[in-house]
Design an enzyme around this catalytic site. Structure first.
Site, PDB file in Angstrom:
ATOM      1  N   ARG A 184      -1.423  11.812  -9.006  1.00 15.92           N
ATOM      2  CA  ARG A 184      -0.767  11.041 -10.059  1.00 15.92           C
ATOM      3  C   ARG A 184       0.636  11.596 -10.265  1.00 15.92           C
ATOM      4  O   ARG A 184       0.819  12.806 -10.390  1.00 15.92           O
ATOM      5  CB  ARG A 184      -1.568  11.120 -11.370  1.00 15.92           C
ATOM      6  CG  ARG A 184      -2.912  10.429 -11.322  1.00 15.92           C
ATOM      7  CD  ARG A 184      -2.760   8.915 -11.212  1.00 15.92           C
ATOM      8  NE  ARG A 184      -4.041   8.211 -11.234  1.00 15.92           N
ATOM      9  CZ  ARG A 184      -4.718   7.867 -10.153  1.00 15.92           C
ATOM     10  NH1 ARG A 184      -4.249   8.190  -8.946  1.00 15.92           N
ATOM     11  NH2 ARG A 184      -5.865   7.211 -10.255  1.00 15.92           N
TER      12      ARG A 184
ATOM     13  N   GLU B  93       6.155   3.834 -11.335  1.00 16.25           N
ATOM     14  CA  GLU B  93       6.252   3.294  -9.980  1.00 16.25           C
ATOM     15  C   GLU B  93       6.664   1.826 -10.044  1.00 16.25           C
ATOM     16  O   GLU B  93       6.041   1.062 -10.795  1.00 16.25           O
ATOM     17  CB  GLU B  93       4.915   3.434  -9.235  1.00 16.25           C
ATOM     18  CG  GLU B  93       4.549   4.880  -8.970  1.00 16.25           C
ATOM     19  CD  GLU B  93       3.250   5.036  -8.198  1.00 16.25           C
ATOM     20  OE1 GLU B  93       2.499   4.042  -8.062  1.00 16.25           O
ATOM     21  OE2 GLU B  93       2.973   6.163  -7.719  1.00 16.25           O
TER      22      GLU B  93
ATOM     23  N   HIS C  77       3.461   5.676  -2.461  1.00 11.28           N
ATOM     24  CA  HIS C  77       2.072   5.514  -2.909  1.00 11.28           C
ATOM     25  C   HIS C  77       1.281   4.642  -1.925  1.00 11.28           C
ATOM     26  O   HIS C  77       0.631   3.674  -2.311  1.00 11.28           O
ATOM     27  CB  HIS C  77       2.022   4.900  -4.312  1.00 11.28           C
ATOM     28  CG  HIS C  77       0.716   5.181  -5.015  1.00 11.28           C
ATOM     29  ND1 HIS C  77       0.550   5.062  -6.368  1.00 11.28           N
ATOM     30  CD2 HIS C  77      -0.507   5.575  -4.537  1.00 11.28           C
ATOM     31  CE1 HIS C  77      -0.693   5.364  -6.708  1.00 11.28           C
ATOM     32  NE2 HIS C  77      -1.356   5.687  -5.609  1.00 11.28           N
TER      33      HIS C  77
END
Length: 308
Positions: free
Chosen positions: A226, A255, A273
């Site tokens: 995270r 993000e 990610h």
């Protein structure tokens, strides 16, 4: 009497080729449902970016199960679904192996200084290769902060590199031979650190200037968990001082992230990610969601349900 057909709809993009082989003749899959399809839906496969709020549930009065691809349910009103008697199936573990491999993608790139070596060749600076300090994994220590499914898989892969492994997790059952009782103990003994923690009030900004200072000088930090776990300003300062030897990030907060000066440092590797979103893991998570939905439709307990 003909068997009743059960309708399974997609909420968000779902490839029929991943779903249909798992279905029987009593199932009908609709990849792009219209209002009529939603009204008759018995189950829904929900992709990560699709919001399921009460207004969406109102359009599916026959719904018996929501199956979310992945584990995040922040866009799904789980409480309202539960009130309606609709379980929200989740798919933990479908991307475990992909994320664990992603950890080693970053770690190897940093230890072997792949970015710098690529530039040496690309820029025609062959003689400069002697100035790049290339390292090894063999014989060094990897500290795993968070020993859930992914942490355990990281440990499994680490053994193939002959890494010594240490782990900390206040909740998981960590084997005695690798367990340490505090984060600081792991940091003190490790050359590389990988994070596998949820983001909570306690873990937000957990790796700040103070904690980074407690790591071994020149150690490498990888975060595929995270984004909010790591203070980017502190990480940049630690890189510039030599306290950190490298930082690998697959996750950010928010993000997509705004540009940060850390991103320009040569000792940093970045990925958007995607380490857990490989083709194989995406196929796995859709299949697991379908199997979870079918279990509920057949009156059986699914492997995992949100909020249980």
């Amino acid at each position: 009497m003909p068997e009743t057909i059960q309708t399974i709809v997609a909420l968000g993009p779902v490839e029929p080729a991943l779903v249909e082989p798992l279905l029987s003749a009593k199932h009908r899959f609709v990849a792009e449902p219209d209002e009529e399809d939603l009204a008759s839906a018995d189950a829904a496969i929900v992709r990560a970016a699709y919001r399921v709020d009460p207004s969406v549930l109102d359009r599916m009065p026959r719904l018996k199960v929501l199956a979310r691809t992945g584990v995040g349910t922040d866009l799904v009103d789980v409480a309202d679904a539960k009130r309606r008697g609709i379980p929200v199936v989740i798919t933990p573990g479908s991307n475990t192996r992909s994320v664990a491999e992603g950890v080693f993608t970053h770690l190897l790139a940093l230890v072997k200084r792949l970015g710098e070596l690529t530039a040496v060749v690309r820029d025609g600076r062959w003689e400069d290769r002697r100035e790049v300090r290339v390292g090894d994994l063999d014989g060094f220590t990897l500290g795993i902060i968070g020993y859930g499914r992914i942490g355990r898989r990281v440990e499994h892969l680490a053994r193939a590199f002959d890494l010594r492994v240490l782990a900390y997790d206040p909740f998981a059952d960590v084997p005695t031979e690798i367990r340490r009782d505090t984060v600081e103990q792991v940091l003190k003994e490790s050359d590389f650190i990988t994070l596998h923690l949820p983001l909570t009030e306690e873990t937000q900004g957990m790796f700040d200037a103070g904690r980074l200072a407690s790591m071994r000088r020149g150690s490498i930090l990888v975060n595929c968990s995270r984004g909010g776990l790591v203070d980017l300003d502190a990480a940049l300062a630690a890189l510039e001082s030599g306290q950190l030897g490298g930082v690998g990030l697959d996750v950010f907060d928010p993000e997509p992230p705004a540009h940060h000066p850390l991103f320009d440092h040569p000792g940093v590797t970045l990925s958007p990610h995607l380490m857990g979103f490989t083709q194989q893991s995406m196929a796995n998570t859709v299949k697991d969601a379908v199997l979870g939905a079918l279990a509920v439709l057949d009156g059986n307990p699914p492997a995992a349900v949100a909020g249980s």
